[in-house]
Design an enzyme around this catalytic site. Sequence first.
Site, PDB file in Angstrom:
ATOM      1  N   CYS A 479      -2.889   4.516  -1.879  1.00  0.00           N
ATOM      2  CA  CYS A 479      -3.181   3.082  -2.004  1.00  0.00           C
ATOM      3  C   CYS A 479      -4.614   2.737  -1.590  1.00  0.00           C
ATOM      4  CB  CYS A 479      -2.170   2.242  -1.235  1.00  0.00           C
ATOM      5  SG  CYS A 479      -1.912   2.743   0.470  1.00  0.00           S
ATOM      6  N   ASP A 603      -2.091  -5.742  -5.156  1.00  0.00           N
ATOM      7  CA  ASP A 603      -1.311  -4.664  -4.533  1.00  0.00           C
ATOM      8  C   ASP A 603      -1.458  -3.355  -5.313  1.00  0.00           C
ATOM      9  OD1 ASP A 603       0.570  -3.063  -3.299  1.00  0.00           O
ATOM     10  OD2 ASP A 603       2.050  -4.669  -3.103  1.00  0.00           O
ATOM     11  N   HIS A 605       0.135  -0.653  -4.883  1.00  0.00           N
ATOM     12  CA  HIS A 605       1.364   0.149  -4.869  1.00  0.00           C
ATOM     13  C   HIS A 605       2.173   0.025  -6.159  1.00  0.00           C
ATOM     14  CE1 HIS A 605       0.343  -0.735  -0.613  1.00  0.00           C
ATOM     15  NE2 HIS A 605       0.666   0.537  -0.449  1.00  0.00           N
TER      16      HIS A 605
END
Length: 652
Positions: A479, A603, A605
Amino acid sequence: MENTSVRVLCPKLVFHKNETGLQWLIGSPFFPPLTIVSTVRCIHTLSASDSPSPSPDLLKESEDLRALLLKGFDVIGALVIGNSNSEKNVSEAIDAASRLRKLFSNGGGDLENKETIGAFADLNSSGDIQFFVSKSESSNSLELVTSVVYEDRPEKFVWETGCLLRCEVPIRFPVYFPVENPLDAEKMYWRSTEAVAAKFKDPQVVYMVETIRKTSAEVPRPLVLRGAELDFQTDVSNIKILGKEDQSSDPKFLPCAHFCLKSKPDSQRFSAENADTIQVSVLLNNSEKSLKSIAPVAEYIPALEKARLLVVSFKLEVLCYVAKEIPVMYAVSKLIIPALVDQLNSMKNIILPNLLTEHPQLRPYHFNPPGVLHPITVIYELNFGESEMKQVEIRKSLHLRLGLPYDRPLLRIANALDLSTTNDSGRNDSIRKGSTILKDVHIGIPSSGVSGGSMSLVQGSYEYYHYLQDAVNDSGWGCAYRSLQTIISWFRFQHYTSIDVPLHREIQQSLVEIGDKDPSFIGSREWIGAIELSFVLDKLLGVSCKVINVRSGAELPEKCRELALHFENQGTPIMIGGGVLAYTLLGVDYNEASGDCAFLILDPHYTGNDDLKKIVNGGWCGWKKAVDSKGKSFFLHDKFYNLLLPQRPNMV
């Protein structure tokens, strides 16, 4: 008697209210009188022994502005930023603007009866700018303007009214001069360039006019204009705007609108890049019809003494702005041809000092920097790299003239407008050729829910990097790598760097090279954090970073004011690392009175395909409150967080 009114289109009229100075006011003969479309700073001055303040060097200013401003724009006045005696300052400024206008137009046109604007901004007052008008060049009286209109949608006004003309002409010619008398080279060079300039008005020259963006099913046929048909006498301000009922069947009186798109998508933004652009090509007819059949004749003129040959090359590329209803014939004769001659003369003067040595490789580029409603043209020497001091100083001077910030590379070659004939509607928005990576995914997302908040967002474009891209299975460990890739893509889009966005292995290699990691780190699945990201940004981009540490996710809302200032002043994406998770922060929405705030999170992820709707609806890019309506905390209270705030390099 009707009150005089000034219309202001440019979003920022005074560059710096805390320092004295002189700015030229720019208008267009295609706009209503006293319409200010932009302003540029006077940067060349003369020191006078009998005057406490320097006066403008009008000759240098006219040379610079003739190269910088597109034909179709001209000087219509001047703005003084001072601290006393406004009417005296304005009177002097109007006089300077009138003389500059005469130099700028090479003495052509009916300038005697043209109105000139004088404006005054008081350093000691935060009030409005005072505007005055001089009705003619010979008038000694000033009229105070009481009606000033600030246009709500200036881009729409500029690009609905007009379009761009583009003409590109490569030129290469020989210069012969006696070896024993090199000073004659300059004379021959001047004569040769004058002969080239005269060719643009030659009766045998042909101008072919056609549309560039062939996106419509019905593309108008190209129009051919011959030099003998062109009108070089009529002044631009006296050209009649054609209404539909006035349009002649004679092709040379076709309006420029004939070559513009008849309809455009509602979503299309008004800008120079999206403007209607007409291509004008120059063709020289060297053969003529003859009543008699004659054989070709070659004339031999022997040199009287030993001679040397120089070959001089120019690549002219001009842009002009014209009202769409102006006949194409006048657009060519009064805009394109004078623009070609001016650019040829500018390049001629740059080459002259190096005529007998290595010639500078000159290339014109067109830019549309933020805050300027129309394109500008800059001639760069390609012999120098963009980071060499000579080029840096040229860009700094341009930033000063245009009121641009000194920490934004807005006039580098990568920023230039692409208006080439191959530039159809399919221009790739991505910075990587063939890339399918999504760009600017936060645009159009639902609101944050902060009542009365003030949003501070990332400034400029970026790409969204997340798990499983580039055929790398980094789920569970990559990440921070992805956040770093998004940050580096931002620096690429803002033209601070031209390096490719690095892959995980290249990021790891950088950390090994600086001694932060052992060689075994390359190819591993080890996490990295904010500190490692700062090392990589420093090594690959020369970018420094500020780091904010918080002991708990609960403390992050206390940093909202500081984060808002970062987005307003620096505008770079921020990496947030806490525990084993990393996010990219694109903005904050903060109500200073109530303390309520939200964080715009990108994000990394996400593991799905690059479907914007799926990403936004799934909350992978969206506003997150520290504690949501259900009492759930987004940032963990038992983890410390590091926030990496990349700083813009101080460069142009």
